[in-house]
Design a protein around this motif. Structure first.
Motif, PDB file in Angstrom:
ATOM      1  N   SER A  95       0.855  -1.175   0.000  1.00 15.87           N
ATOM      2  CA  SER A  95       0.000   0.000   0.000  1.00 15.87           C
ATOM      3  C   SER A  95       0.897   1.232   0.000  1.00 15.87           C
ATOM      4  O   SER A  95       1.485   1.594   1.017  1.00 15.87           O
ATOM      5  CB  SER A  95      -0.909  -0.005   1.238  1.00 15.87           C
ATOM      6  N   ASN A  96       1.036   1.834  -1.186  1.00 17.72           N
ATOM      7  CA  ASN A  96       1.863   3.028  -1.305  1.00 17.72           C
ATOM      8  C   ASN A  96       1.012   4.258  -1.006  1.00 17.72           C
ATOM      9  O   ASN A  96       0.023   4.525  -1.699  1.00 17.72           O
ATOM     10  CB  ASN A  96       2.460   3.124  -2.703  1.00 17.72           C
ATOM     11  N   LYS A  97       1.418   5.011   0.025  1.00 22.69           N
ATOM     12  CA  LYS A  97       0.658   6.194   0.428  1.00 22.69           C
ATOM     13  C   LYS A  97       1.592   7.393   0.616  1.00 22.69           C
ATOM     14  O   LYS A  97       1.488   8.137   1.588  1.00 22.69           O
ATOM     15  CB  LYS A  97      -0.133   5.907   1.703  1.00 22.69           C
ATOM     16  N   SER A  98       2.487   7.562  -0.339  1.00 23.12           N
ATOM     17  CA  SER A  98       3.409   8.697  -0.331  1.00 23.12           C
ATOM     18  C   SER A  98       3.984   8.836  -1.724  1.00 23.12           C
ATOM     19  O   SER A  98       3.696   8.024  -2.611  1.00 23.12           O
ATOM     20  CB  SER A  98       4.516   8.500   0.710  1.00 23.12           C
ATOM     21  N   GLY A  99       4.822   9.864  -1.933  1.00 22.00           N
ATOM     22  CA  GLY A  99       5.326  10.134  -3.263  1.00 22.00           C
ATOM     23  C   GLY A  99       6.800   9.864  -3.424  1.00 22.00           C
ATOM     24  O   GLY A  99       7.552   9.697  -2.454  1.00 22.00           O
ATOM     25  N   ASN A 148       1.991  10.769  -5.209  1.00 27.27           N
ATOM     26  CA  ASN A 148       2.233  11.019  -6.621  1.00 27.27           C
ATOM     27  C   ASN A 148       3.693  10.746  -6.993  1.00 27.27           C
ATOM     28  O   ASN A 148       4.581  10.720  -6.145  1.00 27.27           O
ATOM     29  CB  ASN A 148       1.896  12.475  -6.958  1.00 27.27           C
ATOM     30  N   GLY A 149       3.904  10.567  -8.294  1.00 28.44           N
ATOM     31  CA  GLY A 149       5.257  10.498  -8.809  1.00 28.44           C
ATOM     32  C   GLY A 149       6.030   9.270  -8.407  1.00 28.44           C
ATOM     33  O   GLY A 149       7.232   9.345  -8.131  1.00 28.44           O
ATOM     34  N   ASN A 150       5.391   8.115  -8.421  1.00 19.18           N
ATOM     35  CA  ASN A 150       6.061   6.861  -8.074  1.00 19.18           C
ATOM     36  C   ASN A 150       6.414   6.079  -9.339  1.00 19.18           C
ATOM     37  O   ASN A 150       5.761   6.206 -10.374  1.00 19.18           O
ATOM     38  CB  ASN A 150       5.159   6.024  -7.172  1.00 19.18           C
ATOM     39  N   ILE A 207      -3.638   4.871  -9.022  1.00 15.20           N
ATOM     40  CA  ILE A 207      -4.455   5.983  -8.546  1.00 15.20           C
ATOM     41  C   ILE A 207      -3.511   7.184  -8.444  1.00 15.20           C
ATOM     42  O   ILE A 207      -2.294   7.019  -8.363  1.00 15.20           O
ATOM     43  CB  ILE A 207      -5.088   5.670  -7.166  1.00 15.20           C
ATOM     44  N   ASN A 208      -4.023   8.408  -8.472  1.00 17.82           N
ATOM     45  CA  ASN A 208      -3.254   9.632  -8.237  1.00 17.82           C
ATOM     46  C   ASN A 208      -2.480  10.076  -9.478  1.00 17.82           C
ATOM     47  O   ASN A 208      -2.752   9.614 -10.584  1.00 17.82           O
ATOM     48  CB  ASN A 208      -2.325   9.464  -7.023  1.00 17.82           C
ATOM     49  N   ALA A 209      -1.489  10.963  -9.296  1.00 18.10           N
ATOM     50  CA  ALA A 209      -0.865  11.667 -10.413  1.00 18.10           C
ATOM     51  C   ALA A 209       0.570  11.212 -10.664  1.00 18.10           C
ATOM     52  O   ALA A 209       1.292  10.845  -9.740  1.00 18.10           O
ATOM     53  CB  ALA A 209      -0.887  13.175 -10.161  1.00 18.10           C
ATOM     54  N   VAL A 223      -6.602   9.824 -11.512  1.00 13.22           N
ATOM     55  CA  VAL A 223      -5.402   9.434 -12.238  1.00 13.22           C
ATOM     56  C   VAL A 223      -5.090  10.527 -13.258  1.00 13.22           C
ATOM     57  O   VAL A 223      -5.913  10.840 -14.126  1.00 13.22           O
ATOM     58  CB  VAL A 223      -5.596   8.082 -12.939  1.00 13.22           C
ATOM     59  N   ASN A 224      -3.880  11.100 -13.142  1.00 11.49           N
ATOM     60  CA  ASN A 224      -3.492  12.221 -13.995  1.00 11.49           C
ATOM     61  C   ASN A 224      -2.015  12.053 -14.363  1.00 11.49           C
ATOM     62  O   ASN A 224      -1.160  12.005 -13.485  1.00 11.49           O
ATOM     63  CB  ASN A 224      -3.703  13.548 -13.254  1.00 11.49           C
ATOM     64  N   GLY A 225      -1.735  11.921 -15.658  1.00  7.10           N
ATOM     65  CA  GLY A 225      -0.354  11.835 -16.088  1.00  7.10           C
ATOM     66  C   GLY A 225       0.283  10.478 -15.878  1.00  7.10           C
ATOM     67  O   GLY A 225       1.518  10.391 -15.779  1.00  7.10           O
TER      68      GLY A 225
END
Length: 736
Positions: free
Chosen positions: A259-263, A285-287, A308-310, A348-350
């Motif tokens: 569970s990744n919850k950081s960038g 973001n940015g993983n 999920i996320n950017a 989800v972006n980028g």
């Protein structure tokens, strides 16, 4: 120094290995962080007990190696703190790797600079704190530039599986966790976590590599991740951690393996083998996810990556033989929540999904989770130069929403994708991809430690010896006293009565020498109470409840969490059960709160005249998403004259982090069941249901209560009171 401490000068230590053997570290090279291979301690301080240890830590200087004497260190709340240097760290080491055991209520806390720990084994106990190994002493004294290596945590579980703890937590900055062995976590909480809850632990650049994450059994609720980086509260902060060359072996605690919850994190060259769920980019973001191997080996519910996320990048990974769908698909790109709060689903972006190979993947879910809340489709994203090979004749890709925000180009597939994205694919029906799997992930044997065995595979039953048992009072319980895990008790024909409760804490098979030749009765409230690592396979016996006491709520088999509990397996085959009517609510199988059956299989067996339910698995009524059985299969069996529902399964709450319960009825009959006024079976919150070839006579249909998810019951060839067109399933939907 206290008596018993041994001081050795550096000149006498020329041949003494430090935390990682020099030749191994040199082979690993700088890429895997073997930064200490050329260091040697100035002096070696051997300590024999906890008092000597505390004194040694108090006086430790840069270059010291504190050595724990071989043996058992019970109830050892170890604090290891000091200030070493890059050239002269402070070590804490086992006298001999693998021969120092921290047992009972033990833990280890590190605080300071340039500390190295190696060679310890935590087993036969559990932490008295929230963490087993913590890279901090307290909220003020964190560990930085420190390392834990060649250490084992094995089955070190709180007996109460609902009590939450984490085996390893990294705080501070620039710390390293490598070549360790973590296996068998059963209670709530991630196996390992990186925390970002203070500024001192953010942008930490931790390095986690070459670890063996051994099997993590199903938890049966949320909180069963194997690895977590960050929390939702700090998820917009970067961790910048590297997770590389780790082996995740059957890590199946819940739907999120990681569970990744950081960038800013990198997941590179890891192997996920037969692990249910996905590497989930839940927040942050940015993983980067690169060069990993996701090998499901055809195991149910195995998945790949959930996006999920950017600004997430998923490139050059190999996904193979993954069977999971929905949140556990081979690739899952989620819909987000518009203007999402920090703890929900950011759009989800980028995202860049490029150069991956997907071979025999059951599902690639794009726009998964699309509903009235999760309506923000992916944007500014790309799906390029990927290869998709499917042997079942259909594309694994499903579009759950508008995917025009993803650019599809340069992809190859042997099956036609959905029309809306077909311009981005070249379809080659004979496409075959020759892949060298060794180019992805990491071999199992290159992770963990060499001196501690990795977890094997196979059934817990029938691995031991046969024990012949003759009819006698308490013959079975007496035989179990001499038995070992995996043994088979082979019962000679005749009558057996048990006057004592059999408390079972290891797997065993009890089988009649000839099917139907053994009559079994018992005189206590229960015959079997399962705890610890108990499993039971029962075959070929006739069981009567007539001698049980006149109590409400008896059961032939039950569970307890008093002494802790692994996930139990129960197999009943070729057996009959009758006359369980001495009082109300008599059950054949019952589960207590805080316990979980991994599997229950009932095959070719008959159940008649029962005043309660045959299988009663409804102890978790707090509606927190917990439940008592992961998989229940009933096949070619018969139920008659049952007062309650023949089967009760309960899983409350709306959490989406689990797969089960999974319930299957095949080729079975239900006659005069639910005579007290209920359905033939009550299935509350199950996630997968299969009803195939069953007959319900003189009884009400099954009842299915939907609480969460999108379960789609499979029904084929069933009949209700002779009518093959009538529905055998009544559905109540509580999601609205």
């Amino acid at each position: 120094m206290k008596t018993g401490a041994l001081l050795v000068s550096i000149s006498a230590l020329a041949l003494v290995a430090c935390s990682v053997p020099k030749q191994e570290s040199a082979a690993l090279g700088s890429e895997v962080g073997a930064s200490n291979q050329d260091l040697a301690p100035v002096r070696r301080i051997l300590v024999q007990d906890q008092a000597e240890y505390k004194e040694a830590v108090k006086n430790a200087q840069p270059g010291d190696m504190i050595v724990l004497a071989n043996g058992e260190w019970n109830d050892f709340d170890a604090v290891f703190k000091g200030v070493g240097t890059a050239e002269a760290p402070i070590w804490l080491s086992a006298e001999t790797e693998g021969n120092v055991f921290l047992t009972g209520q033990s833990s280890l806390r590190l605080g300071g600079e340039h500390l190295i720990v190696s060679g310890l084994v935590f087993r036969n106990g559990y932490t008295p704190r929230n963490e087993v190994i913590s890279f901090r002493v307290d909220s003020k004294l964190l560990a930085n530039n420190s390392r834990v290596s060649h250490t084992v945590i094995d089955d070190f579980n709180n007996p109460d599986r609902s009590q939450r703890d984490i085996w390893v937590v990294m705080y501070g900055k620039n710390n390293e966790f490598d070549h360790n062995h973590l296996a068998g976590k059963l209670n709530s909480g991630p196996t390992m976590a990186i925390r970002l809850n203070t500024e001192e632990s953010q942008e930490n650049s931790h390095f986690v590599h070459h670890n063996y994450f051994g099997p993590r059994p199903v938890l049966g609720s949320n909180g069963g991740e194997t690895f977590r980086i960050g929390t939702s509260h700090y998820s917009l902060t970067n961790s910048n951690s590297r997770v590389e060359h780790n082996y995740f072996d059957r890590c199946s605690g819940e739907v999120e393996i990681i569970s990744n919850k950081s960038g800013g994190n990198t997941f590179r060259n890891n192997t996920f083998f037969e692990s249910r769920g996905t590497l989930t980019l839940r927040h942050g973001n940015g993983n980067l996810i690169e060069n990993n191997l996701f090998d499901g080996n055809g195991t149910p519910y195995t998945g790949g990556v959930r996006v999920i996320n950017a600004q997430q990048t998923i490139k050059n990974n190999y996904f193979k033989d993954l069977t999971g769908k929905r949140f556990s698909g081979g690739l899952v790109v989620m819909n987000g929540v518009p203007n999402s709060p920090i703890n929900r689903y950011h759009q989800v972006n980028g995202a860049m999904i490029e150069g991956n190979v997907f071979e025999n993947i059951a599902a690639m879910e794009l726009g998964e989770g699309s509903d009235n809340e999760r309506s923000a489709v992916p944007i500014n994203s790309s799906f390029k130069n990927n290869t998709i090979i499917s042997d079942d004749g259909v594309s694994p890709i499903t579009l759950h929403d508008d995917m025009s925000g993803i650019e599809f180009s340069g992809n190859k597939s042997n099956q036609a994708p959905p029309e809306a994205i077909s311009s981005g694919f070249e379809v080659e029906p004979n496409l075959k991809q020759k892949i060298d799997a060794s180019e992805y992930g990491v071999p199992r044997e290159a992770t963990g430690v060499s001196w501690y065995p990795k977890v094997g595979t196979g059934s817990p039953f029938d691995t031991g010896k046969d024990i012949a048992v003759s009819p006698d009072e308490n013959a079975i319980s007496n035989a179990i006293k001499t038995a070992e895990a995996g043994d088979r008790l082979v019962l000679a024909p005749g009558s057996y009565n048990e006057a004592k409760i059999i408390e079972l804490d290891f797997p065993i098979t009890i089988v009649a020498e000839q099917n139907g030749s053994v009559d079994l009765s018992f005189e206590r409230k229960n015959m079997f109470v399962l705890s610890g690592k108990a499993g039971l396979k029962l075959s070929g016996v006739n069981v009567s409840g007539a001698r049980a006491p006149d109590n409400v709520g008896n059961s032939f088999i039950t569970t307890t969490s008093v002494a802790g509990g692994s996930n139990h397996t129960l197999i009943i085959q070729n057996s009959t059960f009758s006359d369980f009517v001495v009082n109300r609510s008599f059950a054949i199988v019952n589960a207590s709160k805080g316990t979980l059956f991994q599997d229950i299989k009932i095959i070719n067996s008959d159940f008649s005249d029962v005043s309660g339910s045959v299988v009663k698995l409804d102890a978790e009524t707090d509606d927190f998403g917990m439940y008592n059985v992961e998989s229940l299969e009933i096949e070619n069996s018969h139920f008659s004259n049952i007062a309650g529902p023949a089967v009760i399964v309960y899983r409350g709450g709306r959490d989406e982090s689990t797969f089960g319960p999974l319930v299957s009825f095949k080729g079975s009959t239900f006659t005069n069941v639910g005579t007290a006024g209920g359905p033939s079976a009550l299935l509350h919150g199950a996630q997968v249901l299969t009803f195939e070839g069953n007959k319900i006579e003189q009884s009400q249909p099954f009842k299915f209560v939907i609480t969460t998810g999108k379960p789609k019951p499979f029904l084929e060839g069933n009949s209700l009171n002779g009518d093959e067109t009538a529905s055998v399933l009544n559905i109540e939907d509580l999601r609205k």
